[in-house]
Design a protein around this motif. Structure first.
Motif, mmCIF file in Angstrom:
data_model
loop_
_atom_site.group_PDB
_atom_site.id
_atom_site.type_symbol
_atom_site.label_atom_id
_atom_site.label_comp_id
_atom_site.label_asym_id
_atom_site.label_seq_id
_atom_site.Cartn_x
_atom_site.Cartn_y
_atom_site.Cartn_z
ATOM 1 N N THR A 1 -15.784 7.966 -15.949
ATOM 2 C CA THR A 1 -16.637 6.790 -16.006
ATOM 3 C C THR A 1 -16.380 5.980 -14.750
ATOM 4 O O THR A 1 -15.272 5.981 -14.222
ATOM 5 C CB THR A 1 -16.337 5.915 -17.230
ATOM 6 O OG1 THR A 1 -14.973 5.527 -17.210
ATOM 7 C CG2 THR A 1 -16.648 6.650 -18.515
ATOM 8 N N ARG B 1 -21.291 -2.703 -12.629
ATOM 9 C CA ARG B 1 -19.957 -2.829 -13.215
ATOM 10 C C ARG B 1 -18.928 -2.530 -12.141
ATOM 11 O O ARG B 1 -19.152 -1.717 -11.254
ATOM 12 C CB ARG B 1 -19.749 -1.848 -14.379
ATOM 13 C CG ARG B 1 -20.764 -1.936 -15.488
ATOM 14 C CD ARG B 1 -20.495 -3.146 -16.375
ATOM 15 N NE ARG B 1 -21.519 -3.299 -17.375
ATOM 16 C CZ ARG B 1 -21.429 -2.859 -18.609
ATOM 17 N NH1 ARG B 1 -20.350 -2.239 -19.023
ATOM 18 N NH2 ARG B 1 -22.422 -3.050 -19.447
ATOM 19 N N SER C 1 -12.955 -2.249 -13.136
ATOM 20 C CA SER C 1 -12.319 -2.625 -14.410
ATOM 21 C C SER C 1 -13.316 -2.587 -15.569
ATOM 22 O O SER C 1 -13.157 -3.321 -16.552
ATOM 23 C CB SER C 1 -11.691 -4.013 -14.285
ATOM 24 O OG SER C 1 -12.670 -4.955 -13.892
ATOM 25 N N LEU C 2 -14.307 -1.715 -15.496
ATOM 26 C CA LEU C 2 -15.392 -1.686 -16.471
ATOM 27 C C LEU C 2 -14.923 -1.479 -17.903
ATOM 28 O O LEU C 2 -15.611 -1.889 -18.837
ATOM 29 C CB LEU C 2 -16.433 -0.635 -16.106
ATOM 30 C CG LEU C 2 -16.086 0.838 -16.285
ATOM 31 C CD1 LEU C 2 -17.373 1.638 -16.313
ATOM 32 C CD2 LEU C 2 -15.224 1.348 -15.166
ATOM 33 N N THR C 3 -13.768 -0.892 -18.130
ATOM 34 C CA THR C 3 -13.312 -0.665 -19.506
ATOM 35 C C THR C 3 -12.649 -1.883 -20.130
ATOM 36 O O THR C 3 -12.387 -1.889 -21.331
ATOM 37 C CB THR C 3 -12.338 0.521 -19.576
ATOM 38 O OG1 THR C 3 -11.216 0.259 -18.728
ATOM 39 C CG2 THR C 3 -13.025 1.805 -19.140
ATOM 40 N N ILE C 4 -12.370 -2.909 -19.337
ATOM 41 C CA ILE C 4 -11.753 -4.117 -19.882
ATOM 42 C C ILE C 4 -12.585 -5.371 -19.624
ATOM 43 O O ILE C 4 -12.242 -6.439 -20.089
ATOM 44 C CB ILE C 4 -10.313 -4.316 -19.358
ATOM 45 C CG1 ILE C 4 -10.297 -4.436 -17.841
ATOM 46 C CG2 ILE C 4 -9.418 -3.188 -19.841
ATOM 47 C CD1 ILE C 4 -8.940 -4.826 -17.260
ATOM 48 N N TRP D 1 -17.560 -3.948 -22.260
ATOM 49 C CA TRP D 1 -16.763 -2.729 -22.388
ATOM 50 C C TRP D 1 -17.239 -1.870 -23.549
ATOM 51 O O TRP D 1 -17.107 -0.644 -23.517
ATOM 52 C CB TRP D 1 -15.278 -3.051 -22.543
ATOM 53 C CG TRP D 1 -14.930 -3.789 -23.806
ATOM 54 C CD1 TRP D 1 -14.843 -5.141 -23.959
ATOM 55 C CD2 TRP D 1 -14.646 -3.215 -25.088
ATOM 56 N NE1 TRP D 1 -14.523 -5.450 -25.263
ATOM 57 C CE2 TRP D 1 -14.394 -4.279 -25.985
ATOM 58 C CE3 TRP D 1 -14.583 -1.917 -25.576
ATOM 59 C CZ2 TRP D 1 -14.096 -4.093 -27.317
ATOM 60 C CZ3 TRP D 1 -14.283 -1.726 -26.919
ATOM 61 C CH2 TRP D 1 -14.036 -2.802 -27.767
ATOM 62 N N ARG D 2 -17.841 -2.498 -24.562
ATOM 63 C CA ARG D 2 -18.323 -1.714 -25.705
ATOM 64 C C ARG D 2 -19.436 -0.752 -25.289
ATOM 65 O O ARG D 2 -19.547 0.339 -25.841
ATOM 66 C CB ARG D 2 -18.803 -2.635 -26.818
ATOM 67 C CG ARG D 2 -17.672 -3.249 -27.608
ATOM 68 C CD ARG D 2 -18.181 -4.038 -28.808
ATOM 69 N NE ARG D 2 -17.094 -4.481 -29.636
ATOM 70 C CZ ARG D 2 -16.503 -5.665 -29.532
ATOM 71 N NH1 ARG D 2 -16.910 -6.513 -28.627
ATOM 72 N NH2 ARG D 2 -15.511 -5.987 -30.333
ATOM 73 N N VAL E 1 -19.594 0.800 -22.464
ATOM 74 C CA VAL E 1 -18.877 1.915 -21.835
ATOM 75 C C VAL E 1 -18.249 2.804 -22.913
ATOM 76 O O VAL E 1 -18.361 4.028 -22.873
ATOM 77 C CB VAL E 1 -17.799 1.399 -20.857
ATOM 78 C CG1 VAL E 1 -17.009 2.546 -20.261
ATOM 79 C CG2 VAL E 1 -18.440 0.542 -19.763
ATOM 80 N N ALA E 2 -17.617 2.177 -23.899
ATOM 81 C CA ALA E 2 -16.995 2.929 -24.990
ATOM 82 C C ALA E 2 -18.045 3.716 -25.773
ATOM 83 O O ALA E 2 -17.844 4.896 -26.082
ATOM 84 C CB ALA E 2 -16.228 1.990 -25.901
ATOM 85 N N SER F 1 -19.230 6.693 -23.806
ATOM 86 C CA SER F 1 -18.192 7.727 -23.770
ATOM 87 C C SER F 1 -18.122 8.475 -25.097
ATOM 88 O O SER F 1 -18.020 9.708 -25.123
ATOM 89 C CB SER F 1 -16.833 7.092 -23.457
ATOM 90 O OG SER F 1 -16.870 6.491 -22.177
#
Length: 62
Positions: free
Chosen positions: A2, A36, A39-42, A46-47, A49-50, A53
């Motif tokens: 990602t 993004r 630090s896109l996962t935090i 971020w949801r 991205v999650a 995934s």
């Protein structure tokens, strides 16, 4: 993999696309998230991205 595309100064997309096929024989793909940062996962959002995934994992039955 990602990746954010905003201010991406750690590893550029050209390098990522060049190195990806050589990495390993596993199922791989690149999910880019425009606007993004690294630090896109935090970061906020971020949801998204999650969810993307998890969708990818389900689609590949992993």
């Amino acid at each position: 993999m990602t990746g954010g595309t905003l201010n991406n100064c750690i590893v550029g997309q050209a390098t990522t696309f060049t190195d990806l096929p050589q990495s390993h024989a596993a199922v791989t793909d690149i999910l880019n998230f425009p606007e993004r940062a690294h630090s896109l996962t935090i970061d906020s959002g971020w949801r998204d991205v999650a969810d993307a995934s998890l969708t990818w994992l389900r689609e590949h039955e992993l």
